[in-house]
Design a protein around this motif. Structure first.
Motif, PDB file in Angstrom:
ATOM      1  N   LEU A  27       0.814  -1.205   0.000  1.00 49.57           N
ATOM      2  CA  LEU A  27       0.000   0.000   0.000  1.00 49.57           C
ATOM      3  C   LEU A  27       0.850   1.258   0.000  1.00 49.57           C
ATOM      4  N   MET A  28       1.980   1.219   0.689  1.00 52.99           N
ATOM      5  CA  MET A  28       2.831   2.403   0.838  1.00 52.99           C
ATOM      6  C   MET A  28       4.287   1.992   0.928  1.00 52.99           C
ATOM      7  N   ASN A  29       5.160   2.858   0.446  1.00 48.36           N
ATOM      8  CA  ASN A  29       6.596   2.646   0.566  1.00 48.36           C
ATOM      9  C   ASN A  29       7.247   4.006   0.800  1.00 48.36           C
ATOM     10  N   SER A  30       8.174   4.068   1.717  1.00 49.83           N
ATOM     11  CA  SER A  30       8.772   5.357   2.070  1.00 49.83           C
ATOM     12  C   SER A  30       9.624   5.937   0.946  1.00 49.83           C
ATOM     13  N   ARG A  31       9.940   5.161  -0.101  1.00 49.69           N
ATOM     14  CA  ARG A  31      10.692   5.685  -1.243  1.00 49.69           C
ATOM     15  C   ARG A  31       9.772   6.288  -2.303  1.00 49.69           C
ATOM     16  N   LEU A  32       8.468   6.057  -2.176  1.00 49.49           N
ATOM     17  CA  LEU A  32       7.522   6.449  -3.226  1.00 49.49           C
ATOM     18  C   LEU A  32       6.531   7.460  -2.654  1.00 49.49           C
ATOM     19  N   SER A  33       6.838   8.723  -2.832  1.00 45.76           N
ATOM     20  CA  SER A  33       6.025   9.768  -2.207  1.00 45.76           C
ATOM     21  C   SER A  33       5.437  10.771  -3.195  1.00 45.76           C
ATOM     22  N   GLY A  34       5.831  10.683  -4.462  1.00 45.41           N
ATOM     23  CA  GLY A  34       5.496  11.737  -5.414  1.00 45.41           C
ATOM     24  C   GLY A  34       4.014  11.974  -5.601  1.00 45.41           C
ATOM     25  N   SER A  35       3.227  10.918  -5.793  1.00 48.98           N
ATOM     26  CA  SER A  35       1.811  11.120  -6.073  1.00 48.98           C
ATOM     27  C   SER A  35       1.040  11.540  -4.826  1.00 48.98           C
ATOM     28  N   GLU A  36       1.438  11.042  -3.647  1.00 48.99           N
ATOM     29  CA  GLU A  36       0.786  11.466  -2.403  1.00 48.99           C
ATOM     30  C   GLU A  36       1.054  12.943  -2.122  1.00 48.99           C
ATOM     31  N   GLU A  37       2.274  13.385  -2.407  1.00 49.37           N
ATOM     32  CA  GLU A  37       2.587  14.812  -2.254  1.00 49.37           C
ATOM     33  C   GLU A  37       1.813  15.659  -3.251  1.00 49.37           C
ATOM     34  N   ALA A  38       1.695  15.152  -4.487  1.00 59.39           N
ATOM     35  CA  ALA A  38       0.949  15.887  -5.511  1.00 59.39           C
ATOM     36  C   ALA A  38      -0.514  16.054  -5.127  1.00 59.39           C
ATOM     37  N   LEU A  39      -1.070  15.071  -4.439  1.00 59.50           N
ATOM     38  CA  LEU A  39      -2.462  15.178  -3.978  1.00 59.50           C
ATOM     39  C   LEU A  39      -2.656  16.439  -3.146  1.00 59.50           C
ATOM     40  N   ALA A  40      -1.731  16.694  -2.229  1.00 63.59           N
ATOM     41  CA  ALA A  40      -1.834  17.875  -1.369  1.00 63.59           C
ATOM     42  C   ALA A  40      -1.492  19.154  -2.120  1.00 63.59           C
TER      43      ALA A  40
END
Length: 224
Positions: free
Chosen positions: A36-49
């Motif tokens: 569900l989540m990985n600390s190396r993969l943040s780009g799309s979650e950041e883009a949401l905000a």
């Protein structure tokens, strides 16, 4: 190769078991065979905000509701984009995820849960939406892999006609409902339009810098 170590597990109401793993400095949260989540993969979650907060520049004291704490990427990006008068409520259904944020993953969260603008409630985000009227400038949902409700069957009620109607009531005029998904969903985009939203669909990458898998963000603005 560094070994992958199981740190903890947590039961998801109606949805199986979450497992927190660590490999060196990297963390991942699994549900069955699905990451569900990985600390190396943040780009799309950041883009949401970031994309949602871009729509709030005219709000003097914006109030945001974030559904799903995860690894805090959406929360931290929202705090960076918002001014000092903003208020951000994070609703997280699984108490263990909050405990992981304050414990083994504290370095990833970098103190953002102690930001005076932040309030964390351990409950289903649907409870914060239901019964609210013109309470939020933006509602950001990252509680699942998308509208198909992979991790918890109960999440489906957020994305159905009744759930979208409740979200629309809970938003202030011209408020934004922003939703993260691992994949496109044409039927869901139509439901947003039918629920009284002006919809923009964006494709974003899982990794910062435009790399990794393609994810989808819907930015749905409440129409008059």
């Amino acid at each position: 190769m560094l070994p992958r170590i199981l740190i903890d597990t947590a039961i998801v109401p109606e949805g199986g078991e979450l497992r927190l793993f660590r490999r060196g400095a990297e963390f991942s949260i699994m549900l069955g065979a699905n990451e569900l989540m990985n600390s190396r993969l943040s780009g799309s979650e950041e883009a949401l905000a970031v994309r949602a907060c871009e729509r709030l520049r005219d709000a003097p004291r914006p109030r945001l509701l974030i559904g799903g704490l995860g690894m805090g990427f959406t929360l931290r990006a929202a705090l960076a984009a918002l001014g000092t008068e903003a208020e951000v409520t994070v609703a997280e259904l699984v108490p263990a995820v909050v405990a992981w944020a304050r414990g083994p993953m504290a370095a990833i969260f970098a103190g953002c849960l102690e930001d005076r603008r932040v309030r964390v409630v351990e409950e289903d985000v649907a409870g914060q939406i239901a019964g609210a009227a013109s309470a939020w400038d933006a509602i950001l949902l990252d509680v699942d892999n998308g509208p198909d409700g992979l991790s918890r069957a109960g999440n489906g009620r957020l994305y159905g006609p009744a759930g979208l109607a409740a979200a629309r009531r809970a938003l202030r005029p011209a408020g934004v409902l922003a939703i993260w998904s691992a994949a496109p969903d044409r039927a869901f985009a139509r439901r947003l339009d039918e629920a009284g939203f002006a919809v923009e669909e964006m494709v974003v990458r899982a990794r910062a810098g435009g790399r990794g898998a393609r994810h989808v963000i819907w930015l749905a603005t409440k129409t008059a």
